[in-house]
Design a protein around this motif. Structure first.
Motif, PDB file in Angstrom:
ATOM      1  N   PHE A 159      74.591  46.974  33.277  1.00 22.11           N
ATOM      2  CA  PHE A 159      74.370  48.244  32.579  1.00 22.11           C
ATOM      3  C   PHE A 159      73.171  48.149  31.648  1.00 22.11           C
ATOM      4  CE2 PHE A 159      78.692  49.007  33.936  1.00 22.11           C
ATOM      5  CZ  PHE A 159      78.733  50.383  34.111  1.00 22.11           C
ATOM      6  N   ARG A 160      72.346  49.157  31.674  1.00 21.53           N
ATOM      7  CA  ARG A 160      71.246  49.311  30.727  1.00 21.53           C
ATOM      8  C   ARG A 160      71.280  50.746  30.209  1.00 21.53           C
ATOM      9  NH1 ARG A 160      71.703  44.805  31.289  1.00 21.53           N
ATOM     10  NH2 ARG A 160      70.209  43.179  31.829  1.00 21.53           N
ATOM     11  N   LYS A 161      71.465  50.870  28.899  1.00 25.09           N
ATOM     12  CA  LYS A 161      71.554  52.184  28.268  1.00 25.09           C
ATOM     13  C   LYS A 161      72.645  53.042  28.903  1.00 25.09           C
ATOM     14  CE  LYS A 161      66.692  52.174  26.890  1.00 25.09           C
ATOM     15  NZ  LYS A 161      65.375  52.867  26.958  1.00 25.09           N
ATOM     16  N   GLY A 162      73.756  52.383  29.242  1.00 27.88           N
ATOM     17  CA  GLY A 162      74.908  53.098  29.774  1.00 27.88           C
ATOM     18  C   GLY A 162      74.878  53.355  31.265  1.00 27.88           C
ATOM     19  N   SER A 163      73.819  52.927  31.967  1.00 24.46           N
ATOM     20  CA  SER A 163      73.713  53.169  33.407  1.00 24.46           C
ATOM     21  C   SER A 163      73.679  51.845  34.170  1.00 24.46           C
ATOM     22  CB  SER A 163      72.443  53.957  33.734  1.00 24.46           C
ATOM     23  OG  SER A 163      72.485  55.229  33.133  1.00 24.46           O
ATOM     24  N   PRO A 164      74.374  51.776  35.311  1.00 22.15           N
ATOM     25  CA  PRO A 164      74.336  50.552  36.111  1.00 22.15           C
ATOM     26  C   PRO A 164      72.994  50.382  36.800  1.00 22.15           C
ATOM     27  CG  PRO A 164      75.560  52.254  37.267  1.00 22.15           C
ATOM     28  CD  PRO A 164      75.229  52.809  35.911  1.00 22.15           C
ATOM     29  N   THR A 165      72.548  49.148  36.948  1.00 24.95           N
ATOM     30  CA  THR A 165      71.307  48.874  37.676  1.00 24.95           C
ATOM     31  C   THR A 165      71.567  48.132  38.983  1.00 24.95           C
ATOM     32  OG1 THR A 165      70.932  46.820  36.432  1.00 24.95           O
ATOM     33  CG2 THR A 165      69.943  48.833  35.562  1.00 24.95           C
ATOM     34  N   ILE A 166      72.841  47.842  39.272  1.00 21.52           N
ATOM     35  CA  ILE A 166      73.211  47.257  40.565  1.00 21.52           C
ATOM     36  C   ILE A 166      73.631  48.400  41.480  1.00 21.52           C
ATOM     37  CG2 ILE A 166      74.757  45.680  41.791  1.00 21.52           C
ATOM     38  CD1 ILE A 166      72.962  44.172  39.940  1.00 21.52           C
ATOM     39  N   TYR A 167      73.064  48.442  42.677  1.00 18.62           N
ATOM     40  CA  TYR A 167      73.342  49.509  43.631  1.00 18.62           C
ATOM     41  C   TYR A 167      74.388  49.058  44.651  1.00 18.62           C
ATOM     42  CZ  TYR A 167      69.139  51.797  41.811  1.00 18.62           C
ATOM     43  OH  TYR A 167      68.213  52.388  41.001  1.00 18.62           O
ATOM     44  N   GLY A 168      75.102  50.034  45.206  1.00 16.94           N
ATOM     45  CA  GLY A 168      76.048  49.746  46.268  1.00 16.94           C
ATOM     46  C   GLY A 168      77.447  49.456  45.752  1.00 16.94           C
ATOM     47  N   PRO A 169      78.353  49.054  46.656  1.00 27.24           N
ATOM     48  CA  PRO A 169      79.756  48.885  46.291  1.00 27.24           C
ATOM     49  C   PRO A 169      80.095  47.554  45.635  1.00 27.24           C
ATOM     50  CG  PRO A 169      79.481  48.509  48.633  1.00 27.24           C
ATOM     51  CD  PRO A 169      78.141  48.944  48.114  1.00 27.24           C
TER      52      PRO A 169
END
Length: 418
Positions: A90-100
């Motif tokens: 997470f960076r600034k509340g958003s995930p940066t890893i994509y997919g399941p």
């Protein structure tokens, strides 16, 4: 491998950085309008988009790591858990890893570059010289792979109606040309003259549990499994004092053999973990500006040592424990006659916190002391048969004093409510 190239190494590094509550989903995953109810993010998803919850919050809370814990404390918890936990970065509340699939991150950055890079990162998330290094071939066999920097086409994220939508916290559109099972490797990259987003210098690798082999959220290394094993791991820290702390920590894990929740440790790997400090590197005849893990003199790097116990020590410990039990029983009996069965119900035992000790090793070998991977060694004495924790504590305090004097090692009373 071409060992003359200083930018190549046979080791892959997992950096350990301090915890940042702003980027920790455990800290911002709450329903603020419903009495602060905890709503966890899934640790992973199936390829059909079903969420998988593998983190047990009570296990996380049991270790007691602070939300803003220092890198060194985080490193010790990773060793304790025996796994490198995967996450969504997470960076600034958003995930940066994509997919399941959530992922654990590594870098192929050479050791000397790691040292320099850690000096130049000055923000809250700064990378300090703490971490774990794995042999590249073994990490590859475990399933880790280099990341994919950018796409041949445009970066387009999935929207409702796309076959990839909802399979993970954040997914790429099916039109992007990257399979859902490889999406965890994707790093958004835009190397342009304006608005450049370029992380290629990190030479990142990632690991994800693609086949759902494990019932815990991370890559096992000290945690013993049939699927993954490592011959050795290098732990790197800042100071020589921290080296000794890690040696004691690893010995305690070896004595415990499992976590407090029965996750088995790979005892052979614990015996082969090497600990390197930046402080010690300065005393070696190597160029720290160009040093690689491959260059380190393995025979000079500390690792856990098994402690031999003499017959005399075994005899001393057995006699001391018998006398401590007599003292504990006698004092508690006296207090019971004086005060009765007062106060709350509970337990009063003896503890010591010294791992690297012949006395402690004797207590472990004799199955008198028991450890649960939390740094302490608990001795369950046969005490006076009473429920009162207060009465039992009187006896435990006097028994601990006796053991401290007799065995020349610090022992303490340890109470716990029933």
């Amino acid at each position: 491998m071409n060992n003359t190239r200083k930018d190549l190494s046979n080791w892959i590094i997992h950096f350990v950085h301090r915890r940042n509550p702003k980027n920790d989903p455990l800290e911002f995953s709450y329903d603020w309008e419903n009495d602060f109810e905890y709503i966890p993010y899934p640790d992973s998803f199936t390829f059909d988009g079903e969420p998988l919850f593998l983190t047990e919050k009570y296990e996380e809370d049991d270790y007691g790591l602070e939300p803003d814990a220092h890198s060194f404390s985080v490193l010790k918890k990773i060793l304790h858990d025996g796994i490198i936990k995967t996450g969504w970065s997470f960076r600034k509340g958003s995930p940066t890893i994509y997919g399941p699939k959530s992922a654990a991150c590594f870098t192929e950055m050479p050791f000397y570059a790691l040292i320099e890079y850690s000096k130049n990162r000055n923000d809250f998330d700064s990378i300090e010289p703490y971490g774990l290094a794995f042999i590249k071939e073994e990490l590859f066999e475990a399933g880790a792979r280099p990341v994919i920097y950018g796409l041949s086409g445009k970066h387009i994220e999935s929207k409702e109606g796309d076959s990839n939508y909802g399979i993970g916290l954040r997914t790429l559109s099916s039109d992007c040309g990257i399979g859902i099972n490889e999406m965890y490797r994707y790093v958004y990259t835009s190397i342009k003259r304006q608005k450049k987003i370029d992380w290629t210098h990190e030479r990142e690798w990632r690991w994800a549990d693609l086949d759902g082999k494990f019932d815990f959220p991370g890559m096992p290394f000290i945690a013993k499994t049939d699927e993954i094993s490592f011959s050795t791991v290098i732990v790197f820290v800042k100071t020589n004092e921290e080296v000794q702390d890690i040696l004691d920590h690893i010995l305690n894990l070896h004595h415990s053999q499992t976590t407090n929740f029965d996750r088995l440790y790979d005892l052979k790997l614990l015996e082969n973990i090497l600990i390197v400090s930046m402080e010690a590197l300065s005393t070696l005849s190597i160029d720290i500006e160009e040093v690689k893990f491959d260059d380190l003199p393995v025979n000079k790097i500390p690792k856990m040592k098994n402690i031999a116990v003499s017959k005399e020590t075994y005899k001393l410990v057995k006699e001391a424990i018998l006398e401590a039990e007599r003292i504990s029983f006698s004092v508690s009996e006296e207090k019971y006659k004086q005060y009765g069965d007062i106060g709350a119900c509970g337990f009063a035992n003896i503890v010591t916190y010294e791992s690297n000790s012949e006395i402690t090793q004797a207590l472990i070998n004799l199955e008198i002391a028991h450890s649960f991977a939390k740094g302490e060694y608990i001795i369950y004495l046969k005490g006076y048969p009473v429920q009162s924790i207060d009465v039992k504590e009187y006896g435990a305090i006097e028994a601990a004093k006796y053991l401290t004097e007799k065995l020349n090692q610090s022992f303490y009373s340890h109470t716990r409510l029933d």
